[in-house]
Design an enzyme around this catalytic site. Structure first.
Site, PDB file in Angstrom:
ATOM      1  N   CYS A   1       0.819  -1.552   0.338  1.00  0.00           N
ATOM      2  CA  CYS A   1       0.234  -0.164  -0.107  1.00  0.00           C
ATOM      3  C   CYS A   1       0.624   1.172  -0.050  1.00  0.00           C
ATOM      4  O   CYS A   1       0.844   2.065  -0.569  1.00  0.00           O
ATOM      5  CB  CYS A   1      -0.674   0.103   1.337  1.00  0.00           C
ATOM      6  SG  CYS A   1      -2.361  -1.865   1.182  1.00  0.00           S
TER       7      CYS A   1
ATOM      8  N   HIS B   1      -3.735   6.898   2.402  1.00  0.00           N
ATOM      9  CA  HIS B   1      -3.316   5.779   2.471  1.00  0.00           C
ATOM     10  C   HIS B   1      -5.329   5.334   3.020  1.00  0.00           C
ATOM     11  O   HIS B   1      -5.572   5.302   3.896  1.00  0.00           O
ATOM     12  CB  HIS B   1      -3.012   4.387   3.014  1.00  0.00           C
ATOM     13  CG  HIS B   1      -3.262   3.141   2.277  1.00  0.00           C
ATOM     14  ND1 HIS B   1      -3.452   2.519   1.164  1.00  0.00           N
ATOM     15  CD2 HIS B   1      -3.050   2.448   3.025  1.00  0.00           C
ATOM     16  CE1 HIS B   1      -4.193   1.331   1.091  1.00  0.00           C
ATOM     17  NE2 HIS B   1      -4.399   1.306   2.535  1.00  0.00           N
TER      18      HIS B   1
ATOM     19  N   ASN C   1     -10.644  -0.676   0.060  1.00  0.00           N
ATOM     20  CA  ASN C   1      -9.035  -0.359  -0.027  1.00  0.00           C
ATOM     21  C   ASN C   1      -8.607  -0.679  -1.077  1.00  0.00           C
ATOM     22  O   ASN C   1      -8.703  -2.018  -1.590  1.00  0.00           O
ATOM     23  CB  ASN C   1      -8.427  -1.328   1.130  1.00  0.00           C
ATOM     24  CG  ASN C   1      -6.938  -0.797   1.014  1.00  0.00           C
ATOM     25  OD1 ASN C   1      -6.176  -0.488   0.362  1.00  0.00           O
ATOM     26  ND2 ASN C   1      -6.293  -1.613   2.349  1.00  0.00           N
TER      27      ASN C   1
HETATM   28  N1  ACO Z   1     -18.553  -8.987   8.670  1.00  0.00           N
HETATM   29  C1  ACO Z   1     -18.711  -9.348  10.327  1.00  0.00           C
HETATM   30  N2  ACO Z   1     -17.998 -10.119  10.879  1.00  0.00           N
HETATM   31  C2  ACO Z   1     -16.930 -10.261  11.334  1.00  0.00           C
HETATM   32  C3  ACO Z   1     -16.387  -9.622   9.992  1.00  0.00           C
HETATM   33  C4  ACO Z   1     -17.617  -9.188   8.696  1.00  0.00           C
HETATM   34  N3  ACO Z   1     -16.678  -9.052   7.086  1.00  0.00           N
HETATM   35  N4  ACO Z   1     -15.112 -10.291   9.542  1.00  0.00           N
HETATM   36  C5  ACO Z   1     -14.916 -10.726  10.635  1.00  0.00           C
HETATM   37  N5  ACO Z   1     -16.163 -10.798  11.891  1.00  0.00           N
HETATM   38  C6  ACO Z   1     -15.885 -11.209  12.798  1.00  0.00           C
HETATM   39  C7  ACO Z   1     -15.101 -11.526  13.213  1.00  0.00           C
HETATM   40  O1  ACO Z   1     -14.985 -13.069  13.318  1.00  0.00           O
HETATM   41  C8  ACO Z   1     -14.329 -11.754  14.900  1.00  0.00           C
HETATM   42  O2  ACO Z   1     -16.263 -12.553  15.886  1.00  0.00           O
HETATM   43  P1  ACO Z   1     -15.698 -13.271  16.967  1.00  0.00           P
HETATM   44  O3  ACO Z   1     -15.672 -12.149  17.549  1.00  0.00           O
HETATM   45  O4  ACO Z   1     -16.895 -13.902  16.885  1.00  0.00           O
HETATM   46  O5  ACO Z   1     -14.366 -14.033  16.667  1.00  0.00           O
HETATM   47  C9  ACO Z   1     -15.267 -10.029  14.897  1.00  0.00           C
HETATM   48  O6  ACO Z   1     -16.298  -9.791  13.443  1.00  0.00           O
HETATM   49  C10 ACO Z   1     -14.247  -8.851  15.131  1.00  0.00           C
HETATM   50  O7  ACO Z   1     -13.127  -9.102  14.542  1.00  0.00           O
HETATM   51  P2  ACO Z   1     -12.569  -7.868  15.156  1.00  0.00           P
HETATM   52  O8  ACO Z   1     -11.263  -8.451  14.127  1.00  0.00           O
HETATM   53  O9  ACO Z   1     -11.926  -7.861  15.916  1.00  0.00           O
HETATM   54  O10 ACO Z   1     -13.195  -7.034  14.218  1.00  0.00           O
HETATM   55  P3  ACO Z   1     -12.672  -5.183  14.469  1.00  0.00           P
HETATM   56  O11 ACO Z   1     -13.277  -5.132  15.052  1.00  0.00           O
HETATM   57  O12 ACO Z   1     -11.119  -5.374  14.708  1.00  0.00           O
HETATM   58  O13 ACO Z   1     -12.485  -5.043  13.010  1.00  0.00           O
HETATM   59  C11 ACO Z   1     -10.701  -4.220  11.103  1.00  0.00           C
HETATM   60  C12 ACO Z   1     -11.426  -5.326  12.049  1.00  0.00           C
HETATM   61  C13 ACO Z   1     -12.092  -3.671  10.039  1.00  0.00           C
HETATM   62  C14 ACO Z   1     -10.524  -5.586   9.730  1.00  0.00           C
HETATM   63  C15 ACO Z   1      -9.792  -3.906  11.870  1.00  0.00           C
HETATM   64  O14 ACO Z   1      -9.227  -4.883  12.995  1.00  0.00           O
HETATM   65  C16 ACO Z   1      -9.481  -3.478  11.239  1.00  0.00           C
HETATM   66  O15 ACO Z   1     -10.174  -2.032  10.381  1.00  0.00           O
HETATM   67  N6  ACO Z   1      -8.346  -3.408  10.977  1.00  0.00           N
HETATM   68  C17 ACO Z   1      -6.572  -2.994   9.615  1.00  0.00           C
HETATM   69  C18 ACO Z   1      -6.833  -3.988   8.631  1.00  0.00           C
HETATM   70  C19 ACO Z   1      -6.679  -2.908   7.253  1.00  0.00           C
HETATM   71  O16 ACO Z   1      -7.610  -1.531   7.740  1.00  0.00           O
HETATM   72  N7  ACO Z   1      -5.943  -3.659   6.224  1.00  0.00           N
HETATM   73  C20 ACO Z   1      -6.413  -3.323   5.007  1.00  0.00           C
HETATM   74  C21 ACO Z   1      -5.086  -3.850   4.985  1.00  0.00           C
HETATM   75  S1  ACO Z   1      -3.618  -3.078   5.786  1.00  0.00           S
HETATM   76  C22 ACO Z   1      -3.970  -1.691   4.742  1.00  0.00           C
HETATM   77  O17 ACO Z   1      -3.754  -1.333   3.665  1.00  0.00           O
HETATM   78  C23 ACO Z   1      -2.635  -0.993   5.645  1.00  0.00           C
END
Ligand code: ACO
Length: 340
Positions: free
Chosen positions: A125, A261, A291
């Site tokens: 990214c 980003h 993204n």
């Molecule tokens: N829909 C519904 N539920 C979901 C989904 C989805 N698409 N994806 C995950 N879940 C569930 C998980 O399984 C978990 O369930 P559980 O509690 O029963 O185990 C629950 O939601 C919570 O999961 P978390 O990972 O704790 O959710 P969080 O609130 O942290 O959000 C997210 C996840 C959005 C990915 C967050 O961690 C984040 O923003 N991370 C940054 C990663 C990112 O943006 N990456 C992009 C690529 S990297 C880059 O470009 C720099």
């Protein structure tokens, strides 16, 4: 003994180079969160509240990264009023290349009708800002324009059954034409990497470390530890932004527009809040593009320009973070005026 530098990264370089044109290549098909929820155990509400994403563009079966990149490159050249004969280098930042071999940039150059030097930058990214550093240096010392393109078909490298990753990504390309200009400032830059734990965001198998034989099991898909990535993304983009501002002797109030980003809205909000920058000065397109990795910043820049948010002489801060880990930030002057 190896010396450990507190800031082991490139800073301070200010290049007499400006962006003369911008272009985008977005697939026609738009996929909403509700359409994904029809296939996956997810919902529009979950995706919007966690990421700010409402929709993403998705490439058609016949489209690959080089097709989107070539469309963006062609549009950027037209925007700059230049032809492909004015270009000395084609640089494609991508983490979803058409093929493992060769690079995508030569294919893009051929599609644009040139045999000039063409090569890929894979800094995930952070690839477009890293590409501005490399392409800017070439434009400053060469005798022509450099085409820097961020292009991705991320939907092809995500596991269609992995809801935690699939909902985050989209496809697209954005391109910038860099030209030498003695009145312009491209920089300072801050670039860095930390490859100690690549498994935070990676495709585990299919490279030379663990090749996938035609008959063997292996995991070619993009995997992510979302919480770790969130924390590192915020920390690195804030520190990297501060590094370029400090080096330039500027404060956050001197920044007319932040184009970060576009990974997700919560990351961007946290960066804005920690930097202490006015949220109205952060341009956000993650809602419509999702993204798009290396394409996200040039797509957002083009959108900001089209919405009249880039005034002549504006100071723009770009900051990116991605797999690797990698990060890259820079300042640039938009459309520099001659007496500036
Ligand atoms: N829909 C519904 N539920 C979901 C989904 C989805 N698409 N994806 C995950 N879940 C569930 C998980 O399984 C978990 O369930 P559980 O509690 O029963 O185990 C629950 O939601 C919570 O999961 P978390 O990972 O704790 O959710 P969080 O609130 O942290 O959000 C997210 C996840 C959005 C990915 C967050 O961690 C984040 O923003 N991370 C940054 C990663 C990112 O943006 N990456 C992009 C690529 S990297 C880059 O470009 C720099």
């Amino acid at each position: 003994m190896t010396a450990t530098l507190e800031h082991p990264r490139t800073v301070g370089t200010v290049l007499p180079v400006r962006i003369a044109g911008l272009g985008v290549g977005l697939p026609a098909r738009i996929v909403t969160n509700d359409e994904l929820a029809a296939e996956l155990d997810t919902s529009d509400d979950w995706i919007r509240s966690r990421t700010g994403i409402a929709q993403r563009h998705v490439a058609a079966p016949h489209e690959a990264t080089s097709d989107l990149a070539a469309a963006a490159g062609k549009a950027a050249l037209a925007d700059a009023g230049l032809g492909i004969e004015d270009v000395t280098t084609v640089l494609v930042a991508t983490t979803s290349p058409d093929h493992r071999v060769p690079g995508t940039a030569p294919l893009v150059a051929a599609a644009l009708g040139t045999e000039v030097s063409a090569f890929d930058v894979n800094a995930a990214c952070s690839g477009f800002v890293t590409g501005l550093r490399v392409g800017g240096a070439l434009a400053a010392t060469g005798d022509g324009a450099v085409l820097v393109i961020g292009a991705e078909t991320m939907t092809r490298i995500v596991d269609p059954e992995d809801r935690a990753v699939r909902v985050l990504f989209g496809d697209g390309a954005g391109a910038a034409v860099l030209v030498p200009d003695e009145h312009a400032h491209l920089g300072p830059f801050d670039l860095g990497s930390d490859g100690l734990d690549p498994s935070m965001l990676w495709c585990p198998d299919g490279g030379t470390r663990t090749p996938i034989a035609p008959t063997a099991d292996g995991d070619p898909y993009l995997r992510m530890r979302g919480g770790d990535i969130y924390r590192h993304a915020v920390t690195r983009m804030v520190a990297s932004s501060r590094a370029v501002l400090d080096t330039a002797g500027l404060g956050v109030d001197d920044v007319d527009l932040l184009v970060g980003h576009q990974a997700n809205a919560r990351i961007l909000d946290a960066v804005v809040q920690r930097l202490g920058i006015d949220p109205d000065r952060s341009h956000v397109t993650v809602d419509v593009h999702a993204n798009t990795s290396a394409a996200s910043i040039p797509l957002a820049l083009a959108d900001a320009r089209d919405r009249g948010r880039l005034k002549p002489g504006a100071t723009v801060l770009l900051t990116a973070f991605g797999a690797g880990l990698t990060w890259a930030s820079c300042l640039l002057t938009w459309d520099p005026e001659e007496d500036a």
